[in-house]
Enzyme design. Structure first.
Site, PDB file in Angstrom:
ATOM      1  N   ASP A 117      -0.755  -4.959  -2.530  1.00 22.70           N
ATOM      2  CA  ASP A 117      -2.173  -4.765  -2.818  1.00 22.70           C
ATOM      3  C   ASP A 117      -2.599  -5.786  -3.858  1.00 22.70           C
ATOM      4  OD1 ASP A 117      -2.521  -2.588  -1.089  1.00 22.70           O
ATOM      5  OD2 ASP A 117      -1.982  -1.141  -2.624  1.00 22.70           O
ATOM      6  N   ASP A 136      -6.488  -2.266   4.223  1.00 19.47           N
ATOM      7  CA  ASP A 136      -7.096  -0.980   3.892  1.00 19.47           C
ATOM      8  C   ASP A 136      -8.585  -0.972   4.236  1.00 19.47           C
ATOM      9  OD1 ASP A 136      -4.615  -0.190   2.896  1.00 19.47           O
ATOM     10  OD2 ASP A 136      -5.142  -0.729   0.827  1.00 19.47           O
TER      11      ASP A 136
END
Length: 161
Positions: A117, A136
Site C-alpha cells: 500500500d 483497492d
C-alpha cells in the site's frame, strides 16, 4: 465478456505498474514517506498483512492463504454471476475492475506475503492514518458499479410475466 477481460487486465496492470513505480523506482520502501499534494495526497509505505484498514494484520501467516483463497473464490463467483446474467456494459466494466484489483492484491500476497500500500489521503483537518493502493480503488469502484448499475433480475422477471 471481452469488456470484463479488458477491464480486469487494465486494473491489474495499472495497479502493479503504480506499485512498481512508487514503491520500487521511487524507493518508497526505503524513504517511507513522500508528500505529493499535502495533506490531500501523500505516499506512505505500507505492508498490509490483513484485510481492509489492516484488520487482522496480526493473524498467523496461514491467514494469508485464507485471504488469497477467499479473493479467488470471490473473483470466480463474480465471473460466474456476470456470465449468467445479461448485465450490460458498465456492470461488465465494474466486474472487471473488481476482479483485476482483487487479483493484483492476490499477486502481492503471493510475492511479498502482504499487500503493498502507498496512498494516503487526508483533508479538512482530518488526519487519515490508513494507506491503500490503486487495486483497492478499483475493487471499491467495481463493486459500486455492480451494485448501482447491474439490472435487478427480479424486475426482469416481473416484466416477463
Amino acid at each position: 465478456m471481452r469488456t470484463l477481460a479488458w477491464s480486469a487486465l487494465a486494473a491489474f496492470l495499472i495497479d502493479q505498474l503504480s506499485k512498481y513505480l512508487v514503491i520500487h523506482q521511487m524507493e518508497l520502501w526505503r524513504i517511507r514517506a513522500v508528500d505529493v499534494l499535502p495533506p490531500v495526497l501523500n505516499f506512505r509505505y505500507g505492508e498490509n498483512r490483513g484485510i481492509n484498514f489492516g484488520l487482522f494484520s496480526d493473524a498467523p501467516d496461514a491467514s494469508r492463504w485464507v485471504l488469497i483463497g477467499l479473493a479467488v473464490v470471490i473473483c470466480i463467483a463474480v465471473l460466474i454471476w456476470v456470465r449468467r446474467h445479461d448485465l450490460g456494459l458498465w456492470p461488465h466494466v465494474g466486474a472487471g475492475l473488481l476482479i483485476g484489483g482483487a487479483l493484483a492484491n492476490v499477486l502481492d500476497r503471493l510475492i511479498y506475503g502482504y499487500v503493498l500500500d502507498f496512498l494516503n489521503m487526508s483533508c479538512c483537518g482530518i488526519n487519515n492514518p490508513f494507506v491503500f493502493n490503486i487495486a483497492d480503488v478499483f475493487i471499491f469502484g467495481g463493486a459500486i458499479l455492480l451494485i448501482f448499475l447491474a439490472p435487478d433480475p427480479k424486475e426482469k422477471a416481473k416484466k416477463g410475466q
